[in-house]
Scaffold this motif. Structure first.
Motif, PDB file in Angstrom:
ATOM      1  N   ALA A   1      -1.972   3.411   0.456  1.00  0.00           N
ATOM      2  CA  ALA A   1      -2.447   1.932  -0.006  1.00  0.00           C
ATOM      3  C   ALA A   1      -3.056   2.116  -1.391  1.00  0.00           C
ATOM      4  O   ALA A   1      -3.069   1.160  -2.152  1.00  0.00           O
ATOM      5  CB  ALA A   1      -3.289   1.379   0.966  1.00  0.00           C
ATOM      6  N   ASN A   2      -3.451   3.442  -1.706  1.00  0.00           N
ATOM      7  CA  ASN A   2      -4.094   3.696  -3.011  1.00  0.00           C
ATOM      8  C   ASN A   2      -3.203   4.009  -3.922  1.00  0.00           C
ATOM      9  O   ASN A   2      -3.497   4.145  -5.298  1.00  0.00           O
ATOM     10  CB  ASN A   2      -5.301   4.626  -2.881  1.00  0.00           C
ATOM     11  N   SER A   3      -1.699   4.326  -3.850  1.00  0.00           N
ATOM     12  CA  SER A   3      -1.121   4.652  -4.959  1.00  0.00           C
ATOM     13  C   SER A   3      -0.676   3.554  -5.906  1.00  0.00           C
ATOM     14  O   SER A   3      -0.753   2.176  -5.335  1.00  0.00           O
ATOM     15  CB  SER A   3       0.476   5.445  -4.222  1.00  0.00           C
ATOM     16  N   PRO A   4      -0.387   3.610  -7.058  1.00  0.00           N
ATOM     17  CA  PRO A   4      -0.390   2.635  -8.031  1.00  0.00           C
ATOM     18  C   PRO A   4       1.076   1.765  -7.630  1.00  0.00           C
ATOM     19  O   PRO A   4       0.899   0.617  -8.179  1.00  0.00           O
ATOM     20  CB  PRO A   4       0.104   3.402  -9.504  1.00  0.00           C
TER      21      PRO A   4
ATOM     22  N   ALA B   1       2.230   1.026  -4.777  1.00  0.00           N
ATOM     23  CA  ALA B   1       1.785   0.063  -3.570  1.00  0.00           C
ATOM     24  C   ALA B   1       1.349  -1.229  -3.406  1.00  0.00           C
ATOM     25  O   ALA B   1       0.519  -1.527  -4.481  1.00  0.00           O
ATOM     26  CB  ALA B   1       0.768   0.774  -2.612  1.00  0.00           C
ATOM     27  N   PRO B   2       2.300  -2.110  -3.121  1.00  0.00           N
ATOM     28  CA  PRO B   2       1.744  -3.497  -3.060  1.00  0.00           C
ATOM     29  C   PRO B   2       0.584  -3.574  -2.402  1.00  0.00           C
ATOM     30  O   PRO B   2      -0.046  -3.145  -1.383  1.00  0.00           O
ATOM     31  CB  PRO B   2       2.683  -4.432  -2.238  1.00  0.00           C
ATOM     32  N   ARG B   3      -0.620  -4.369  -2.972  1.00  0.00           N
ATOM     33  CA  ARG B   3      -1.995  -4.676  -2.332  1.00  0.00           C
ATOM     34  C   ARG B   3      -1.656  -5.762  -1.362  1.00  0.00           C
ATOM     35  O   ARG B   3      -2.765  -5.766  -0.415  1.00  0.00           O
ATOM     36  CB  ARG B   3      -2.863  -5.258  -3.591  1.00  0.00           C
ATOM     37  N   THR B   4      -0.700  -6.516  -1.211  1.00  0.00           N
ATOM     38  CA  THR B   4      -0.641  -7.369  -0.154  1.00  0.00           C
ATOM     39  C   THR B   4       0.575  -7.305   0.414  1.00  0.00           C
ATOM     40  O   THR B   4       1.687  -6.772  -0.264  1.00  0.00           O
ATOM     41  CB  THR B   4      -0.876  -8.810  -0.547  1.00  0.00           C
TER      42      THR B   4
ATOM     43  N   GLU C   1      -3.766  -8.068   3.657  1.00  0.00           N
ATOM     44  CA  GLU C   1      -4.262  -7.045   2.434  1.00  0.00           C
ATOM     45  C   GLU C   1      -4.036  -5.681   3.195  1.00  0.00           C
ATOM     46  O   GLU C   1      -4.362  -5.444   4.104  1.00  0.00           O
ATOM     47  CB  GLU C   1      -5.812  -7.039   2.061  1.00  0.00           C
ATOM     48  N   LEU C   2      -3.025  -4.925   2.178  1.00  0.00           N
ATOM     49  CA  LEU C   2      -2.723  -3.629   2.784  1.00  0.00           C
ATOM     50  C   LEU C   2      -3.958  -2.805   2.584  1.00  0.00           C
ATOM     51  O   LEU C   2      -4.361  -2.436   1.432  1.00  0.00           O
ATOM     52  CB  LEU C   2      -1.567  -3.015   1.837  1.00  0.00           C
ATOM     53  N   LEU C   3      -4.347  -2.115   3.581  1.00  0.00           N
ATOM     54  CA  LEU C   3      -5.555  -1.201   3.474  1.00  0.00           C
ATOM     55  C   LEU C   3      -4.942   0.363   3.407  1.00  0.00           C
ATOM     56  O   LEU C   3      -5.616   0.871   2.786  1.00  0.00           O
ATOM     57  CB  LEU C   3      -6.484  -1.287   4.720  1.00  0.00           C
TER      58      LEU C   3
ATOM     59  N   VAL D   1      -3.700  -3.424   7.966  1.00  0.00           N
ATOM     60  CA  VAL D   1      -3.793  -4.617   7.108  1.00  0.00           C
ATOM     61  C   VAL D   1      -5.126  -5.260   7.730  1.00  0.00           C
ATOM     62  O   VAL D   1      -5.523  -4.988   8.555  1.00  0.00           O
ATOM     63  CB  VAL D   1      -2.682  -5.284   7.234  1.00  0.00           C
TER      64      VAL D   1
END
Length: 166
Positions: free
Chosen positions: A3-6, A8-11, A29-31, A40
């Motif tokens: 989820a922290n990769s650039p 990756a969608p945040r939602t 929200e993608l955690l 999420v």
């Protein structure tokens, strides 16, 4: 994908399918996504209040939801608007898929509730599951669903249930 990769969608859009139809869809929200489990967080997406007798889901509640690509269940930690844990609502599902910003989960009718203090563990909707006809139309899936419910119930009765979500 993390989820922290650039990239990756945040939602993501959580899509709950039941009997071949979309039952509900909602943004979350993608955690985290470790390749096996997707986590999420989303506010209560239902209409108004849903009172089950043993718990009430209502506006302001927040769900942290854990979905697996290799397990036949999803676990949803439920907290009220003040952050107080109500418990865990567990859905028996086919393994989840995440593609194109959609997290798709097929609900197989069986559910389990574990109260915040762990004293109440309830198997839910076994009558709906029996009436669904899954045992006839897809016996393999029906067996996997029943095994998943049994496994979750055993885990829910253990003191370290939360280790499942760590």
């Amino acid at each position: 994908m993390s989820a922290n990769s650039p990239d990756a969608p945040r939602t993501v859009e959580v899509v709950l399918v039941k009997s071949g139809r979309t039952k509900i869809r909602y943004p979350a929200e993608l955690l985290a996504d470790d390749g096996t489990r997707v986590t999420v967080r989303a506010p209560w997406a239902g209409e108004g209040v849903r009172d089950f007798g043993f718990v009430r889901f209502e506006p302001g509640d927040v769900f942290t939801e854990y979905y697996w690509r290799d397990r036949w269940y999803a676990v949803k930690e439920v907290r009220d608007a003040e952050g107080v844990r109500k418990g865990w609502y567990c859905d028996i599902t086919r393994p989840a898929t995440l593609s194109g910003g959609e997290l798709v989960v097929e609900d197989l009718d069986l559910d389990l509730w574990r109260s915040a203090d762990g004293t109440d563990v309830l198997r839910l909707d076994e009558d709906e599951f029996a009436a669904s006809g899954l045992a006839t139309t897809d016996p393999r899936a029906a067996t996997a669903a029943q095994n998943a419910l049994d496994t979750l119930e055993l885990l829910a009765r253990e003191v370290d249930f939360e280790a499942l979500l760590a």
